[in-house]
Motif scaffolding. Structure first.
Motif, PDB file in Angstrom:
ATOM      1  N   SER A   1     -15.020   8.642   8.015  1.00  0.00           N
ATOM      2  CA  SER A   1     -14.279   9.896   7.927  1.00  0.00           C
ATOM      3  C   SER A   1     -13.096   9.699   6.993  1.00  0.00           C
ATOM      4  CB  SER A   1     -13.769  10.330   9.308  1.00  0.00           C
ATOM      5  OG  SER A   1     -12.828   9.388   9.792  1.00  0.00           O
ATOM      6  N   LYS A   2     -12.483  10.800   6.594  1.00  0.00           N
ATOM      7  CA  LYS A   2     -11.290  10.731   5.755  1.00  0.00           C
ATOM      8  C   LYS A   2     -10.189   9.962   6.478  1.00  0.00           C
ATOM      9  CE  LYS A   2      -7.961  13.739   3.373  1.00  0.00           C
ATOM     10  NZ  LYS A   2      -6.766  13.632   4.232  1.00  0.00           N
ATOM     11  N   ASP A   3     -10.055  10.198   7.781  1.00  0.00           N
ATOM     12  CA  ASP A   3      -9.026   9.494   8.556  1.00  0.00           C
ATOM     13  C   ASP A   3      -9.268   7.989   8.564  1.00  0.00           C
ATOM     14  OD1 ASP A   3      -7.737  11.837   9.125  1.00  0.00           O
ATOM     15  OD2 ASP A   3      -8.547  12.043  11.148  1.00  0.00           O
ATOM     16  N   SER A   4     -10.517   7.575   8.781  1.00  0.00           N
ATOM     17  CA  SER A   4     -10.803   6.139   8.824  1.00  0.00           C
ATOM     18  C   SER A   4     -10.611   5.505   7.449  1.00  0.00           C
ATOM     19  CB  SER A   4     -12.219   5.878   9.345  1.00  0.00           C
ATOM     20  OG  SER A   4     -13.198   6.321   8.429  1.00  0.00           O
ATOM     21  N   LEU A   5     -10.911   6.250   6.381  1.00  0.00           N
ATOM     22  CA  LEU A   5     -10.670   5.742   5.025  1.00  0.00           C
ATOM     23  C   LEU A   5      -9.181   5.552   4.791  1.00  0.00           C
ATOM     24  CD1 LEU A   5     -11.375   5.068   2.088  1.00  0.00           C
ATOM     25  CD2 LEU A   5     -11.454   7.524   1.626  1.00  0.00           C
ATOM     26  N   GLU A   6      -8.383   6.535   5.182  1.00  0.00           N
ATOM     27  CA  GLU A   6      -6.938   6.437   4.973  1.00  0.00           C
ATOM     28  C   GLU A   6      -6.335   5.308   5.802  1.00  0.00           C
ATOM     29  OE1 GLU A   6      -5.681  10.995   3.815  1.00  0.00           O
ATOM     30  OE2 GLU A   6      -5.849  10.461   5.943  1.00  0.00           O
ATOM     31  N   MET A   7      -6.813   5.147   7.031  1.00  0.00           N
ATOM     32  CA  MET A   7      -6.298   4.067   7.882  1.00  0.00           C
ATOM     33  C   MET A   7      -6.616   2.706   7.292  1.00  0.00           C
ATOM     34  SD  MET A   7      -7.079   5.456  11.756  1.00  0.00           S
ATOM     35  CE  MET A   7      -6.612   3.869  12.451  1.00  0.00           C
ATOM     36  N   LYS A   8      -7.853   2.534   6.824  1.00  0.00           N
ATOM     37  CA  LYS A   8      -8.233   1.244   6.247  1.00  0.00           C
ATOM     38  C   LYS A   8      -7.482   0.969   4.950  1.00  0.00           C
ATOM     39  CE  LYS A   8     -11.996  -1.614   4.572  1.00  0.00           C
ATOM     40  NZ  LYS A   8     -11.254  -2.805   5.063  1.00  0.00           N
ATOM     41  N   LEU A   9      -7.389   1.994   4.108  1.00  0.00           N
ATOM     42  CA  LEU A   9      -6.692   1.812   2.835  1.00  0.00           C
ATOM     43  C   LEU A   9      -5.232   1.453   3.063  1.00  0.00           C
ATOM     44  CD1 LEU A   9      -6.677   1.870  -0.218  1.00  0.00           C
ATOM     45  CD2 LEU A   9      -6.468   4.357  -0.137  1.00  0.00           C
ATOM     46  N   SER A  10      -4.568   2.127   3.997  1.00  0.00           N
ATOM     47  CA  SER A  10      -3.176   1.814   4.316  1.00  0.00           C
ATOM     48  C   SER A  10      -3.036   0.383   4.830  1.00  0.00           C
ATOM     49  CB  SER A  10      -2.628   2.792   5.363  1.00  0.00           C
ATOM     50  OG  SER A  10      -2.398   4.058   4.796  1.00  0.00           O
ATOM     51  N   ALA A  11      -3.938  -0.009   5.735  1.00  0.00           N
ATOM     52  CA  ALA A  11      -3.882  -1.365   6.295  1.00  0.00           C
ATOM     53  C   ALA A  11      -4.097  -2.407   5.206  1.00  0.00           C
ATOM     54  CB  ALA A  11      -4.926  -1.518   7.394  1.00  0.00           C
ATOM     55  N   ASP A  12      -5.044  -2.151   4.308  1.00  0.00           N
ATOM     56  CA  ASP A  12      -5.314  -3.109   3.229  1.00  0.00           C
ATOM     57  C   ASP A  12      -4.135  -3.208   2.268  1.00  0.00           C
ATOM     58  OD1 ASP A  12      -7.787  -3.762   4.210  1.00  0.00           O
ATOM     59  OD2 ASP A  12      -8.902  -2.412   2.896  1.00  0.00           O
ATOM     60  N   LEU A  13      -3.541  -2.073   1.939  1.00  0.00           N
ATOM     61  CA  LEU A  13      -2.405  -2.081   1.016  1.00  0.00           C
ATOM     62  C   LEU A  13      -1.222  -2.842   1.616  1.00  0.00           C
ATOM     63  CD1 LEU A  13      -2.504   1.550  -0.422  1.00  0.00           C
ATOM     64  CD2 LEU A  13      -3.245  -0.570  -1.516  1.00  0.00           C
ATOM     65  N   ARG A  14      -1.014  -2.661   2.908  1.00  0.00           N
ATOM     66  CA  ARG A  14       0.080  -3.388   3.562  1.00  0.00           C
ATOM     67  C   ARG A  14      -0.200  -4.889   3.581  1.00  0.00           C
ATOM     68  NH1 ARG A  14       2.992  -2.051   9.372  1.00  0.00           N
ATOM     69  NH2 ARG A  14       4.295  -3.908   9.439  1.00  0.00           N
ATOM     70  N   THR A  15      -1.448  -5.250   3.881  1.00  0.00           N
ATOM     71  CA  THR A  15      -1.808  -6.672   3.908  1.00  0.00           C
ATOM     72  C   THR A  15      -1.689  -7.305   2.526  1.00  0.00           C
ATOM     73  OG1 THR A  15      -3.321  -6.324   5.764  1.00  0.00           O
ATOM     74  CG2 THR A  15      -3.662  -8.304   4.429  1.00  0.00           C
ATOM     75  N   LEU A  16      -2.164  -6.599   1.512  1.00  0.00           N
ATOM     76  CA  LEU A  16      -2.176  -7.153   0.154  1.00  0.00           C
ATOM     77  C   LEU A  16      -0.793  -7.221  -0.472  1.00  0.00           C
ATOM     78  CD1 LEU A  16      -5.352  -5.336  -1.259  1.00  0.00           C
ATOM     79  CD2 LEU A  16      -5.180  -7.694  -0.459  1.00  0.00           C
ATOM     80  N   SER A  17       0.077  -6.274  -0.118  1.00  0.00           N
ATOM     81  CA  SER A  17       1.397  -6.208  -0.769  1.00  0.00           C
ATOM     82  C   SER A  17       2.535  -6.704   0.107  1.00  0.00           C
ATOM     83  CB  SER A  17       1.700  -4.763  -1.178  1.00  0.00           C
ATOM     84  OG  SER A  17       1.883  -3.944  -0.032  1.00  0.00           O
ATOM     85  N   GLY A  18       2.355  -6.649   1.429  1.00  0.00           N
ATOM     86  CA  GLY A  18       3.450  -6.969   2.331  1.00  0.00           C
ATOM     87  C   GLY A  18       4.472  -5.843   2.416  1.00  0.00           C
ATOM     88  N   ASP A  19       4.164  -4.699   1.800  1.00  0.00           N
ATOM     89  CA  ASP A  19       5.090  -3.567   1.737  1.00  0.00           C
ATOM     90  C   ASP A  19       4.638  -2.474   2.695  1.00  0.00           C
ATOM     91  OD1 ASP A  19       6.703  -1.411   1.082  1.00  0.00           O
ATOM     92  OD2 ASP A  19       6.683  -1.842  -1.066  1.00  0.00           O
ATOM     93  N   LYS A  20       5.475  -2.195   3.691  1.00  0.00           N
ATOM     94  CA  LYS A  20       5.131  -1.191   4.704  1.00  0.00           C
ATOM     95  C   LYS A  20       5.124   0.224   4.131  1.00  0.00           C
ATOM     96  CE  LYS A  20       7.532  -4.047   8.151  1.00  0.00           C
ATOM     97  NZ  LYS A  20       8.178  -4.953   7.187  1.00  0.00           N
ATOM     98  N   SER A  21       5.769   0.425   2.994  1.00  0.00           N
ATOM     99  CA  SER A  21       5.869   1.766   2.414  1.00  0.00           C
ATOM    100  C   SER A  21       4.726   2.101   1.467  1.00  0.00           C
ATOM    101  CB  SER A  21       7.199   1.911   1.666  1.00  0.00           C
ATOM    102  OG  SER A  21       8.289   1.730   2.533  1.00  0.00           O
ATOM    103  N   LEU A  22       3.943   1.105   1.078  1.00  0.00           N
ATOM    104  CA  LEU A  22       2.784   1.343   0.211  1.00  0.00           C
ATOM    105  C   LEU A  22       1.603   1.691   1.111  1.00  0.00           C
ATOM    106  CD1 LEU A  22       1.497   1.320  -2.602  1.00  0.00           C
ATOM    107  CD2 LEU A  22       1.070  -1.130  -2.313  1.00  0.00           C
ATOM    108  N   LYS A  23       1.242   2.971   1.130  1.00  0.00           N
ATOM    109  CA  LYS A  23       0.234   3.431   2.088  1.00  0.00           C
ATOM    110  C   LYS A  23      -0.264   4.814   1.689  1.00  0.00           C
ATOM    111  CE  LYS A  23       3.942   5.285   4.981  1.00  0.00           C
ATOM    112  NZ  LYS A  23       4.621   5.228   6.278  1.00  0.00           N
ATOM    113  N   THR A  24      -1.262   5.294   2.426  1.00  0.00           N
ATOM    114  CA  THR A  24      -1.688   6.678   2.237  1.00  0.00           C
ATOM    115  C   THR A  24      -0.690   7.585   2.950  1.00  0.00           C
ATOM    116  OG1 THR A  24      -3.091   6.607   4.212  1.00  0.00           O
ATOM    117  CG2 THR A  24      -4.125   6.040   2.095  1.00  0.00           C
ATOM    118  N   THR A  25      -0.643   8.829   2.524  1.00  0.00           N
ATOM    119  CA  THR A  25       0.303   9.759   3.112  1.00  0.00           C
ATOM    120  C   THR A  25      -0.257  11.166   3.031  1.00  0.00           C
ATOM    121  OG1 THR A  25       2.623  10.476   3.112  1.00  0.00           O
ATOM    122  CG2 THR A  25       1.570  10.187   0.965  1.00  0.00           C
TER     123      THR A  25
END
Length: 588
Positions: free
Chosen positions: A336-360
Motif C-alpha cells: 500500500s502507499k502507507d507501507s511504501l512510505e513507512m519503509k522508505l522513511s525507515a530506510d532513509l533514516r537508517t541510511l542517513s542517520g537523519d530523523k528529518s529525512l523522510k516521507t511526509t
C-alpha cells in the motif's frame, strides 16, 4: 465414439494410454473407467461417466481394432481434444489491464502428471503468462492436489541454479521425512523473480495449495492477499476399519517449513494483506499497480536527495544505497502507499542517520488567523511559562520557535506579558527540554537579547544546498524591549526531545560561550526541512537542505548538542538551581 472419448479423457491425466498385450477383452475400457471413477481426484468433473461405460462396452467400432498400439493412439488422439476442454474448465487465464497476468488453478497436479501434459500446459497457459509484468495466482478455490506438485510450482517462481530446500514432509506410516527442493531444470521458462507475484487465498484454500502459498510467502517471493486458509493437511488417507464398510480419514503426513521451522497445518496461512475473499482480486490489482510505480518513485527519491540534501556527500551516498535496495528487491513486498512510505522513511533514516529525512504529507499551510489583541495575550500565556526563583533567578520556558514575521507582529505583546517578567533578574534559566523546534528565522532576534548592542556578532553561517549560498546569522542592532545583555549568567536546559531550531539556538549559545548547558544531549535532528514532490506522484519527501557551515562537517545535525553538565532531563532544573545557589552564595 464421442462417448468413448469422453470416457477415457481423464486417463491422460492419470497416465499414458498403452496396452502390453495385443489381445484384450471388450471390458478393458470399462475396467479403466472404473479405475478413474474410483481414484480420480476431482470426481465432480466425471459427470456422465457411468452412463458412458455401458455405451463403451458395446462400441465395436473401436474395440474391433486388432492392434493395441493403434487403439492406444486412436484413444490418445481423441483424448487430447477432450483434455484441452477439461484443462480450460479447471484452469482460468486472463491478461488484465496493465499487462497483469491472472491464473486460477483449482487442482494442483503432481509432477509426473504435469510433465505428461506439460507441452499442452505450456502452449495453452504458461507461454501466455510469461510476457506479463506481474502475476496474480488465484488459489481461493483450490482444495486438492498432489505433494509432488509443490516443488514443480514453486520452482517456476524461483531462480535456477542451486536447488532451494522449500519444505520437509514427514510421513507417519513409513516414518520417513522427504525434503522437497526447487527443481534445477524445468519445461519452459521461469517467471522472473523481479516480477511481482500475488497469491489469492480464501478459507477454502486447502492442503497442497496452502503449502504452495506458505512456501512462496516465506521465500519472500509472493505476497498473500485474501483470507486465512483452511489449515488442512498436506496428505490425507482414507483407511478402512478392518473388513467393515467403515473408513477413517486420517492426515498421515505433515509439512515442516525449513525457514520457519513450523507449519501451516491446522492454523492456516495468514495473508500479508487480509481482506474478504471476494475483495482479494481488486486488492491485488491495486498492489500490483503500486508495485509497478515503485521503481520510478525510488529513483525519483534518490535524485531529489542527491541534488538537495544539506550535506552533499551524505546525500550522494544515501541515493546510491537507496537504488541498491531497489535493485535487491527490498521494495517488492510493499502492499500500500502507507507501507511504501513507512519503509522508505525507515530506510532513509537508517541510511542517513537523519530523523528529518523522510516521507511526509503535503498538507497546505493554514491561512493566518486574524487574532484580536486579547486572543494573542491568551495564546502567549499558554505558550510561555515564567517564574522568578530564590536569589532573583529568572525562569523562562517555551516549547516551540515561531516564524520571525509572525513573532515580529506580536513582539510588543510578548515583551509586556513575558519578557518583562524575567528581564530584570540577576541570572536566568531557559528551559528547552520540551522544545521541538520550528522555524529558525527568529533565532537571530532571540539570541540578540542575550548580547550587547555595541557590536554585531556573527552567530552562525547557514549553507543552503539547492541554491549553493551561505547566509550569515548576525545579532540585530535594534530590538523590541530591553536586552538581557552578555554579563548575566545564563543556563539552558535540554533533553533528548530538544530538536531543530532549539538545537541551533543551544549550539550558538554554547559555541559563543554565552550559556552553560545542563541536561541531556539534544535530539540531533536538522534545520527545518523542505518538502519535495517525487515526480508526478503523490509521494512527498521531507529533505533538510540547510546546515550550519562548519569546516569540521555537521555541527549539531545528526549528533545533537552535548551538555556541559549531563544529567537526566527531569533533574536538570534542580541541578541548575543548585549551580546558581552555589554561585550566589560565594558572592555573599
Amino acid at each position: 465414439m464421442a462417448k468413448l472419448i469422453f470416457l477415457v479423457a481423464p486417463l491422460l491425466v492419470l497416465g499414458n494410454i498403452a496396452f502390453i498385450h495385443a489381445g484384450f477383452a471388450p471390458n478393458v475400457i470399462i475396467d479403466m473407467a472404473k479405475i478413474v471413477i474410483d481414484n480420480y481426484c476431482s470426481p465432480e468433473k466425471l459427470a456422465g461417466m457411468k452412463e458412458a461405460i455401458e455405451a463403451a462396452g458395446s462400441n465395436t467400432e473401436v474395440l474391433s481394432i486388432p492392434d493395441a498400439e493403434t487403439l492406444a493412439n486412436v484413444l490418445s488422439a481423441g483424448v487430447q481434444t477432450t483434455v484441452i476442454a477439461v484443462l480450460q474448465t479447471s484452469i482460468k487465464l486472463d491478461i488484465l489491464e496493465g499487462n497483469i497476468g491472472y491464473l486460477r488453478i483449482d487442482h494442483i497436479l503432481g509432477e509426473d502428471v504435469a510433465e505428461k501434459v506439460g507441452p499442452l500446459l505450456l502452449d495453452l497457459v504458461w507461454n501466455k503468462i510469461l510476457p506479463t509484468s506481474a502475476l496474480i495466482f488465484d488459489l481461493r478455490y483450490t482444495s486438492s492436489g498432489d505433494i509432488s506438485g509443490i516443488p514443480y510450482i514453486v520452482s517456476y517462481f524461483t531462480e535456477a541454479g542451486t536447488p532451494i530446500h522449500i519444505d520437509s514432509i514427514y510421513d507417519r506410516p513409513s516414518n520417513t521425512t522427504t525434503k522437497l527442493f526447487s527443481m534445477s531444470t524445468l519445461l519452459g521458462e521461469r517467471y522472473s523473480t523481479s516480477k511481482p507475484l500475488i497469491i489469492l487465498t480464501s478459507k477454502n484454500t486447502k492442503g497442497i495449495a496452502e503449502d504452495v502459498a506458505y512456501c512462496l510467502q516465506n521465500l519472500k517471493r509472493a505476497t498473500i492477499v485474501g483470507e486465512k486458509t483452511a489449515g488442512g493437511s498436506v496428505k490425507v488417507d482414507k483407511i478402512q476399519v478392518r473388513d467393515t464398510g467403515f473408513y477413517v480419514t486420517v492426515p498421515t503426513a505433515k509439512s515442516v517449513n525449513p525457514i520457519t521451522g513450523s507449519t501451516w497445518e491446522v492454523t492456516g496461512v495468514t495473508p500479508n494483506v487480509e481482506v474478504n475473499a471476494e475483495d482479494a482480486l481488486a486488492t491485488a490489482i491495486k498492489i500490483v499497480t503500486l508495485l509497478n510505480r515503485v521503481p520510478a518513485i525510488i529513483e525519483g527519491s534518490a535524485t531529489l536527495i542527491a541534488d538537495n540534501y544539506a550535506f552533499e556527500d551524505i546525500g550522494a551516498a544515501v541515493a546510491e544505497k537507496l537504488k541498491g535496495l531497489l535493485a535487491n528487491g527490498e521494495y517488492s513486498k510493499v502492499v500500500s502507499k502507507d507501507s511504501l512510505e513507512m519503509k522508505l522513511s525507515a530506510d532513509l533514516r537508517t541510511l542517513s542517520g537523519d530523523k528529518s529525512l523522510k516521507t511526509t504529507s503535503n498538507v497546505p499551510a493554514l491561512p493566518p488567523m486574524n487574532y484580536s489583541p486579547e486572543m494573542y495575550i491568551e495564546l502567549i500565556k499558554v505558550s510561555f511559562h515564567t517564574d522568578v526563583f530564590e536569589d532573583n533567578i529568572g525562569y523562562l520556558r517555551f516549547d516551540m520557535f515561531g516564524d520571525f514575521e509572525e513573532v515580529k507582529a506580536i513582539a510588543q505583546i510578548i515583551v509586556e506579558h513575558v519578557w518583562n517578567k524575567v528581564v530584570n533578574t540577576d541570572a536566568m534559566i531557559v528551559d528547552l527540554r520540551n522544545n521541538i523546534g520550528g522555524p529558525t528565522t527568529a533565532i537571530a532576534g532571540f539570541c540578540s537579547y542575550f548580547f550587547d548592542s555595541d557590536k554585531q556578532i556573527v552567530l552562525d553561517r547557514l549553507y543552503d544546498r539547492p541554491s549553493g549560498t551561505t547566509t550569515e546569522l548576525r545579532t540585530l542592532p535594534e530590538l523590541t524591549g530591553t536586552r538581557y545583555g552578555s554579563k548575566k549568567s545564563l543556563v539552558m536546559l535540554t533533553s533528548r526531545a530538544t530538536a531543530g531550531a532549539a538545537e541551533e539556538f543551544v549550539y550558538i549559545m554554547k559555541k559563543l560561550g554565552r550559556a552553560m548547558i545542563v541536561g541531556e544531549t539534544t535530539a540531533g535532528t536538522s534545520h527545518p526541512p523542505k518538502t519535495f514532490r517525487v515526480g508526478e506522484t503523490d509521494i512527498f519527501l521531507s529533505i533538510p537542505t540547510v546546515h550550519s557551515d562548519t569546516a569540521a562537517g555537521p555541527a549539531w545535525e545528526g549528533a545533537g548538542v552535548a551538555p556541559h553538565i549531563p544529567v537526566p532531563a527531569d533533574a536538570a532544573l534542580e541541578t541548575a538551581k543548585g549551580i546558581f545557589k552555589k554561585h550566589f552564595a560565594g558572592q555573599k
